[in-house]
Design a protein around this motif. Structure first.
Motif, PDB file in Angstrom:
ATOM      1  N   ASP A   1      45.253  -6.495  24.290  1.00 49.81           N
ATOM      2  CA  ASP A   1      44.047  -7.350  25.130  1.00 49.81           C
ATOM      3  C   ASP A   1      42.912  -7.036  24.132  1.00 49.81           C
ATOM      4  N   SER A   2      41.549  -7.393  24.233  1.00 50.14           N
ATOM      5  CA  SER A   2      40.914  -7.967  24.398  1.00 50.14           C
ATOM      6  C   SER A   2      39.265  -7.119  24.754  1.00 50.14           C
ATOM      7  N   LEU A   3      38.244  -6.954  24.725  1.00 51.19           N
ATOM      8  CA  LEU A   3      37.543  -6.402  25.581  1.00 51.19           C
ATOM      9  C   LEU A   3      35.723  -6.769  24.411  1.00 51.19           C
ATOM     10  N   ARG A   4      34.825  -6.713  25.485  1.00 46.83           N
ATOM     11  CA  ARG A   4      33.616  -6.729  24.563  1.00 46.83           C
ATOM     12  C   ARG A   4      32.681  -5.842  25.001  1.00 46.83           C
ATOM     13  N   LEU A   5      31.993  -5.065  24.747  1.00 47.18           N
ATOM     14  CA  LEU A   5      30.920  -3.860  25.154  1.00 47.18           C
ATOM     15  C   LEU A   5      30.096  -4.137  24.486  1.00 47.18           C
ATOM     16  N   SER A   6      29.240  -4.073  25.081  1.00 49.06           N
ATOM     17  CA  SER A   6      27.669  -4.610  25.488  1.00 49.06           C
ATOM     18  C   SER A   6      26.917  -3.009  25.273  1.00 49.06           C
ATOM     19  N   CYS A   7      26.037  -3.059  24.740  1.00 52.05           N
ATOM     20  CA  CYS A   7      24.510  -2.023  25.105  1.00 52.05           C
ATOM     21  C   CYS A   7      22.896  -2.787  24.826  1.00 52.05           C
ATOM     22  N   ALA A   8      23.254  -2.496  26.015  1.00 50.43           N
ATOM     23  CA  ALA A   8      20.940  -2.792  26.301  1.00 50.43           C
ATOM     24  C   ALA A   8      20.624  -1.808  25.824  1.00 50.43           C
ATOM     25  N   ALA A   9      19.044  -2.073  25.231  1.00 47.43           N
ATOM     26  CA  ALA A   9      18.811  -1.178  24.963  1.00 47.43           C
ATOM     27  C   ALA A   9      17.204  -1.645  25.186  1.00 47.43           C
ATOM     28  N   SER A  10      16.689  -0.585  25.952  1.00 52.44           N
ATOM     29  CA  SER A  10      15.538  -0.538  26.537  1.00 52.44           C
ATOM     30  C   SER A  10      13.737   0.429  26.714  1.00 52.44           C
ATOM     31  N   GLY A  11      12.806   0.434  26.773  1.00 57.15           N
ATOM     32  CA  GLY A  11      12.004   1.527  26.062  1.00 57.15           C
ATOM     33  C   GLY A  11      11.233   1.293  24.900  1.00 57.15           C
ATOM     34  N   ARG A  12      12.064   1.082  23.905  1.00 56.46           N
ATOM     35  CA  ARG A  12      11.311   0.250  22.605  1.00 56.46           C
ATOM     36  C   ARG A  12      12.187  -0.838  22.081  1.00 56.46           C
ATOM     37  N   THR A  13      11.708  -1.005  21.061  1.00 55.16           N
ATOM     38  CA  THR A  13      12.423  -1.749  20.539  1.00 55.16           C
ATOM     39  C   THR A  13      13.346  -1.183  18.933  1.00 55.16           C
ATOM     40  N   PHE A  14      14.409  -1.541  18.464  1.00 55.40           N
ATOM     41  CA  PHE A  14      15.748  -1.127  17.543  1.00 55.40           C
ATOM     42  C   PHE A  14      15.987  -2.066  16.691  1.00 55.40           C
ATOM     43  N   SER A  15      14.999  -3.751  16.582  1.00 53.76           N
ATOM     44  CA  SER A  15      15.184  -4.668  15.924  1.00 53.76           C
ATOM     45  C   SER A  15      15.295  -3.604  14.178  1.00 53.76           C
ATOM     46  N   ARG A  16      14.413  -2.931  13.931  1.00 55.48           N
ATOM     47  CA  ARG A  16      14.593  -2.081  12.133  1.00 55.48           C
ATOM     48  C   ARG A  16      15.522  -0.909  12.621  1.00 55.48           C
ATOM     49  N   ASN A  17      16.163  -0.225  13.288  1.00 56.06           N
ATOM     50  CA  ASN A  17      17.379   0.737  13.326  1.00 56.06           C
ATOM     51  C   ASN A  17      18.343   0.112  13.314  1.00 56.06           C
ATOM     52  N   ALA A  18      19.262   1.312  11.902  1.00 52.27           N
ATOM     53  CA  ALA A  18      20.733   1.136  12.257  1.00 52.27           C
ATOM     54  C   ALA A  18      20.916   1.063  13.658  1.00 52.27           C
ATOM     55  N   MET A  19      22.312   0.232  14.750  1.00 55.52           N
ATOM     56  CA  MET A  19      23.190   0.707  15.569  1.00 55.52           C
ATOM     57  C   MET A  19      24.183   0.642  14.870  1.00 55.52           C
TER      58      MET A  19
END
Length: 123
Positions: free
Chosen positions: A16-34
């Motif tokens: 089977d398949s699953l899609r995990l999501s991670c929601a970030a808040s409090g600051r932007t992580f657009s330049r960070n590796a995740m």
């Protein structure tokens, strides 16, 4: 206050398949590796995948070709698409934000962590 919140885990059958999501808040992580890490029962937490700000990806060998990490910097979200799941993929999956743009497979380089979401693969 920085928060990372994972969702999308569950109990599925092998293949089977699953899609995990991670929601970030409090600051932007657009330049960070995740990154995504996981911890199986009785084992240490291990690296699964990371993605850089410019979409360079890396995976642990055991998930290559089955998992895909992606990010949406506008929404401050990170995803982990998991296909052809196997019992060995069972564990708690954690989203993490790296301290900067340089990606790493090492937990110590990730100061921000979510609480995790359980993935169980069983027939």
């Amino acid at each position: 206050q920085v928060q990372l919140v994972e969702s999308g885990g569950g109990l599925v059958r092998p293949g089977d398949s699953l899609r995990l999501s991670c929601a970030a808040s409090g600051r932007t992580f657009s330049r960070n590796a995740m990154g995504w890490f996981r911890q199986a029962p009785g084992k240490e937490r291990e690296f699964v995948a990371f993605i850089t700000w410019n979409d360079y990806e890396r995976y642990v060998d055991s998930v290559k070709g089955r998992f895909t990490i992606s990010r949406d910097n506008v929404k401050n979200m990170v995803y982990l698409q998991m296909n052809n799941l196997k019992p060995d993929d069972t564990g708690v999956y954690y989203c993490a934000a790296n301290r900067g743009i340089t990606p790493s497979v090492t937990e110590l380089e990730y100061p921000y962590w979510g609480l995790g979401t359980q993935v169980t693969v069983s027939s």
